[in-house]
Design a protein around this motif. Structure first.
Motif, PDB file in Angstrom:
ATOM      1  N   LEU A  76     -10.507  24.186 -14.095  1.00 59.64           N
ATOM      2  CA  LEU A  76      -9.211  24.770 -14.439  1.00 59.64           C
ATOM      3  C   LEU A  76      -9.087  26.184 -13.890  1.00 59.64           C
ATOM      4  O   LEU A  76      -8.057  26.546 -13.331  1.00 59.64           O
ATOM      5  N   GLY A  77     -10.103  26.997 -14.115  1.00 57.15           N
ATOM      6  CA  GLY A  77     -10.089  28.377 -13.637  1.00 57.15           C
ATOM      7  C   GLY A  77      -9.029  29.239 -14.310  1.00 57.15           C
ATOM      8  O   GLY A  77      -8.543  30.192 -13.710  1.00 57.15           O
ATOM      9  N   CYS A  78      -8.680  28.917 -15.549  1.00 55.64           N
ATOM     10  CA  CYS A  78      -7.626  29.631 -16.280  1.00 55.64           C
ATOM     11  C   CYS A  78      -8.235  30.466 -17.399  1.00 55.64           C
ATOM     12  O   CYS A  78      -8.975  29.945 -18.232  1.00 55.64           O
ATOM     13  N   GLY A  79      -7.909  31.743 -17.411  1.00 55.90           N
ATOM     14  CA  GLY A  79      -8.426  32.617 -18.442  1.00 55.90           C
ATOM     15  C   GLY A  79      -7.865  32.314 -19.810  1.00 55.90           C
ATOM     16  O   GLY A  79      -6.763  31.762 -19.956  1.00 55.90           O
ATOM     17  N   HIS A  80      -8.652  32.665 -20.817  1.00 60.85           N
ATOM     18  CA  HIS A  80      -8.294  32.521 -22.231  1.00 60.85           C
ATOM     19  C   HIS A  80      -7.907  31.100 -22.609  1.00 60.85           C
ATOM     20  O   HIS A  80      -7.018  30.870 -23.418  1.00 60.85           O
ATOM     21  N   THR A  81      -8.603  30.139 -22.000  1.00 60.40           N
ATOM     22  CA  THR A  81      -8.413  28.746 -22.372  1.00 60.40           C
ATOM     23  C   THR A  81      -9.731  28.195 -22.909  1.00 60.40           C
ATOM     24  O   THR A  81     -10.804  28.711 -22.595  1.00 60.40           O
ATOM     25  N   PHE A  82      -9.627  27.156 -23.735  1.00 51.35           N
ATOM     26  CA  PHE A  82     -10.834  26.499 -24.209  1.00 51.35           C
ATOM     27  C   PHE A  82     -10.721  25.000 -24.024  1.00 51.35           C
ATOM     28  O   PHE A  82      -9.628  24.429 -24.067  1.00 51.35           O
ATOM     29  N   VAL A  83     -11.877  24.407 -23.772  1.00 47.17           N
ATOM     30  CA  VAL A  83     -12.012  22.964 -23.622  1.00 47.17           C
ATOM     31  C   VAL A  83     -13.024  22.508 -24.662  1.00 47.17           C
ATOM     32  O   VAL A  83     -14.135  23.034 -24.712  1.00 47.17           O
ATOM     33  N   ILE A  84     -12.624  21.545 -25.484  1.00 48.31           N
ATOM     34  CA  ILE A  84     -13.535  20.941 -26.451  1.00 48.31           C
ATOM     35  C   ILE A  84     -13.634  19.460 -26.113  1.00 48.31           C
ATOM     36  O   ILE A  84     -12.606  18.794 -25.935  1.00 48.31           O
ATOM     37  N   LEU A  85     -14.841  18.958 -26.025  1.00 45.79           N
ATOM     38  CA  LEU A  85     -15.090  17.520 -25.903  1.00 45.79           C
ATOM     39  C   LEU A  85     -15.850  17.108 -27.142  1.00 45.79           C
ATOM     40  O   LEU A  85     -16.858  17.742 -27.502  1.00 45.79           O
ATOM     41  N   ILE A  86     -15.369  16.064 -27.817  1.00 51.18           N
ATOM     42  CA  ILE A  86     -15.918  15.690 -29.110  1.00 51.18           C
ATOM     43  C   ILE A  86     -16.146  14.189 -29.187  1.00 51.18           C
ATOM     44  O   ILE A  86     -15.348  13.405 -28.665  1.00 51.18           O
ATOM     45  N   GLN A  87     -17.249  13.809 -29.807  1.00 52.03           N
ATOM     46  CA  GLN A  87     -17.580  12.412 -30.085  1.00 52.03           C
ATOM     47  C   GLN A  87     -17.942  12.293 -31.561  1.00 52.03           C
ATOM     48  O   GLN A  87     -18.450  13.243 -32.159  1.00 52.03           O
ATOM     49  N   GLY A  88     -17.699  11.125 -32.132  1.00 50.95           N
ATOM     50  CA  GLY A  88     -18.027  10.907 -33.531  1.00 50.95           C
ATOM     51  C   GLY A  88     -16.971  11.432 -34.479  1.00 50.95           C
ATOM     52  O   GLY A  88     -17.198  11.507 -35.693  1.00 50.95           O
ATOM     53  N   ALA A  89     -15.830  11.821 -33.944  1.00 51.31           N
ATOM     54  CA  ALA A  89     -14.690  12.280 -34.738  1.00 51.31           C
ATOM     55  C   ALA A  89     -13.460  12.177 -33.846  1.00 51.31           C
ATOM     56  O   ALA A  89     -13.573  12.181 -32.615  1.00 51.31           O
ATOM     57  N   PHE A  90     -12.316  12.086 -34.465  1.00 50.09           N
ATOM     58  CA  PHE A  90     -11.052  12.115 -33.743  1.00 50.09           C
ATOM     59  C   PHE A  90     -10.463  13.518 -33.834  1.00 50.09           C
ATOM     60  O   PHE A  90     -10.749  14.252 -34.791  1.00 50.09           O
ATOM     61  N   PRO A  91      -9.619  13.903 -32.887  1.00 46.32           N
ATOM     62  CA  PRO A  91      -8.982  15.223 -32.994  1.00 46.32           C
ATOM     63  C   PRO A  91      -8.285  15.448 -34.335  1.00 46.32           C
ATOM     64  O   PRO A  91      -8.321  16.558 -34.866  1.00 46.32           O
ATOM     65  N   ILE A  92      -7.679  14.392 -34.888  1.00 48.10           N
ATOM     66  CA  ILE A  92      -6.984  14.544 -36.171  1.00 48.10           C
ATOM     67  C   ILE A  92      -7.916  15.078 -37.259  1.00 48.10           C
ATOM     68  O   ILE A  92      -7.481  15.743 -38.199  1.00 48.10           O
ATOM     69  N   ASN A  93      -9.229  14.833 -37.121  1.00 46.99           N
ATOM     70  CA  ASN A  93     -10.205  15.289 -38.105  1.00 46.99           C
ATOM     71  C   ASN A  93     -10.489  16.789 -38.014  1.00 46.99           C
ATOM     72  O   ASN A  93     -10.995  17.374 -38.984  1.00 46.99           O
ATOM     73  N   VAL A  94     -10.204  17.402 -36.865  1.00 46.36           N
ATOM     74  CA  VAL A  94     -10.582  18.805 -36.657  1.00 46.36           C
ATOM     75  C   VAL A  94      -9.417  19.714 -36.249  1.00 46.36           C
ATOM     76  O   VAL A  94      -9.571  20.931 -36.248  1.00 46.36           O
ATOM     77  N   LEU A  95      -8.266  19.146 -35.915  1.00 42.74           N
ATOM     78  CA  LEU A  95      -7.179  19.969 -35.366  1.00 42.74           C
ATOM     79  C   LEU A  95      -6.690  21.049 -36.316  1.00 42.74           C
ATOM     80  O   LEU A  95      -6.455  22.187 -35.879  1.00 42.74           O
ATOM     81  N   ASN A  96      -6.503  20.739 -37.586  1.00 44.01           N
ATOM     82  CA  ASN A  96      -6.025  21.784 -38.493  1.00 44.01           C
ATOM     83  C   ASN A  96      -7.022  22.928 -38.587  1.00 44.01           C
ATOM     84  O   ASN A  96      -6.633  24.097 -38.632  1.00 44.01           O
ATOM     85  N   ALA A  97      -8.307  22.602 -38.622  1.00 45.65           N
ATOM     86  CA  ALA A  97      -9.322  23.656 -38.669  1.00 45.65           C
ATOM     87  C   ALA A  97      -9.297  24.483 -37.387  1.00 45.65           C
ATOM     88  O   ALA A  97      -9.407  25.713 -37.430  1.00 45.65           O
ATOM     89  N   ILE A  98      -9.131  23.826 -36.236  1.00 45.32           N
ATOM     90  CA  ILE A  98      -9.070  24.550 -34.965  1.00 45.32           C
ATOM     91  C   ILE A  98      -7.833  25.440 -34.909  1.00 45.32           C
ATOM     92  O   ILE A  98      -7.896  26.608 -34.511  1.00 45.32           O
ATOM     93  N   LYS A  99      -6.686  24.895 -35.321  1.00 45.43           N
ATOM     94  CA  LYS A  99      -5.449  25.683 -35.280  1.00 45.43           C
ATOM     95  C   LYS A  99      -5.490  26.870 -36.235  1.00 45.43           C
ATOM     96  O   LYS A  99      -4.789  27.860 -36.022  1.00 45.43           O
ATOM     97  N   SER A 100      -6.332  26.800 -37.265  1.00 43.06           N
ATOM     98  CA  SER A 100      -6.408  27.914 -38.219  1.00 43.06           C
ATOM     99  C   SER A 100      -7.386  29.006 -37.773  1.00 43.06           C
ATOM    100  O   SER A 100      -7.465  30.056 -38.420  1.00 43.06           O
ATOM    101  N   VAL A 101      -8.114  28.783 -36.690  1.00 39.03           N
ATOM    102  CA  VAL A 101      -9.002  29.828 -36.157  1.00 39.03           C
ATOM    103  C   VAL A 101      -8.120  30.977 -35.670  1.00 39.03           C
ATOM    104  O   VAL A 101      -7.169  30.782 -34.910  1.00 39.03           O
ATOM    105  N   GLN A 102      -8.424  32.190 -36.125  1.00 39.44           N
ATOM    106  CA  GLN A 102      -7.573  33.352 -35.869  1.00 39.44           C
ATOM    107  C   GLN A 102      -7.245  33.575 -34.396  1.00 39.44           C
ATOM    108  O   GLN A 102      -6.147  34.007 -34.058  1.00 39.44           O
TER     109      GLN A 102
END
Length: 160
Positions: A76-102
Motif C-alpha cells: 500500500l505504501g500509505c502512511g497512518h494506515t493499519f492492516v489486520i489479518l485475523i483467524q479464529g474470529a470474524f471482524p464482527i467479533n473485534v470491530l467495536n473494540a478496534i473502533k473504540s481505540v483512541q
C-alpha cells in the motif's frame, strides 16, 4: 497525482481489517483490543507511520499473519494506515473494540473477500481513497436466498 489499485493478500481462512489511525501506539492498542475481545484469535497487525521514522510497526501473535500484514502494508505504501489479518474470529467479533481505540480514525473495510485498495500518490506521499470489496451485485435475493441467509446466521450463532 497518480492513481493505482493494490490487491490485498488475504491468507486462506483469514479476514482483513483495513483502517486509518494516527499514532505510534496504534499497534499495541490494536493488539490489546483484539486479544481482549477474542482471546483465542490469531492475528497480525501492521501500522505504517506517516512521520518521523516512517516505519511499518508490527504486532500480533501469529508470525505468518504478521508477515502477510507487513507485505500488505508495504504494498500500500500509505502512511497512518493499519492492516489486520485475523483467524479464529470474524471482524464482527473485534470491530467495536478496534473502533473504540483512541487512535483509530476509521475503517475502510472488514472482509474475507478479495480486496483492491484505490491509492492516490502525490509528491508528499500516498493515501487510500477507498476499497473495492468483493464482487458487484448480480441480482436481488428471493425467498430461497432469504431462508439460506437466515439459516446461516443461526448456524454461526448470531441469531436465535
Amino acid at each position: 497525482m497518480e492513481l493505482k489499485t493494490v490487491r490485498m493478500e488475504i491468507p486462506d481462512g483469514s479476514n482483513l481489517i483495513l483502517g486509518q489511525s494516527h499514532f505510534i501506539k496504534t499497534t499495541e492498542d490494536l493488539y490489546e483490543a483484539i486479544a481482549g475481545s477474542v482471546p483465542g484469535a490469531r492475528f497480525g497487525i501492521a501500522f505504517s507511520e506517516a512521520s518521523g521514522d516512517c516505519l511499518v510497526r508490527l504486532e500480533g501473535n501469529d508470525d505468518a499473519l504478521k508477515e502477510a500484514a507487513k507485505r500488505n502494508s508495504l504494498a500500500l505504501g500509505c502512511g497512518h494506515t493499519f492492516v489486520i489479518l485475523i483467524q479464529g474470529a470474524f471482524p464482527i467479533n473485534v470491530l467495536n473494540a478496534i473502533k473504540s481505540v483512541q487512535e483509530v480514525c476509521g475503517i475502510f473495510c472488514a472482509t474475507a473477500n478479495p480486496v483492491e485498495v484505490v491509492v492516490a500518490s502525490t509528491e508528499q506521499g500516498s493515501g487510500i481513497l477507498g476499497v473495492i470489496d468483493g464482487s458487484s451485485p448480480k441480482g436481488v435475493e428471493g425467498p430461497e436466498k432469504v431462508a439460506e441467509r437466515r439459516s446461516l446466521l443461526r448456524r454461526f450463532g448470531y441469531k436465535l
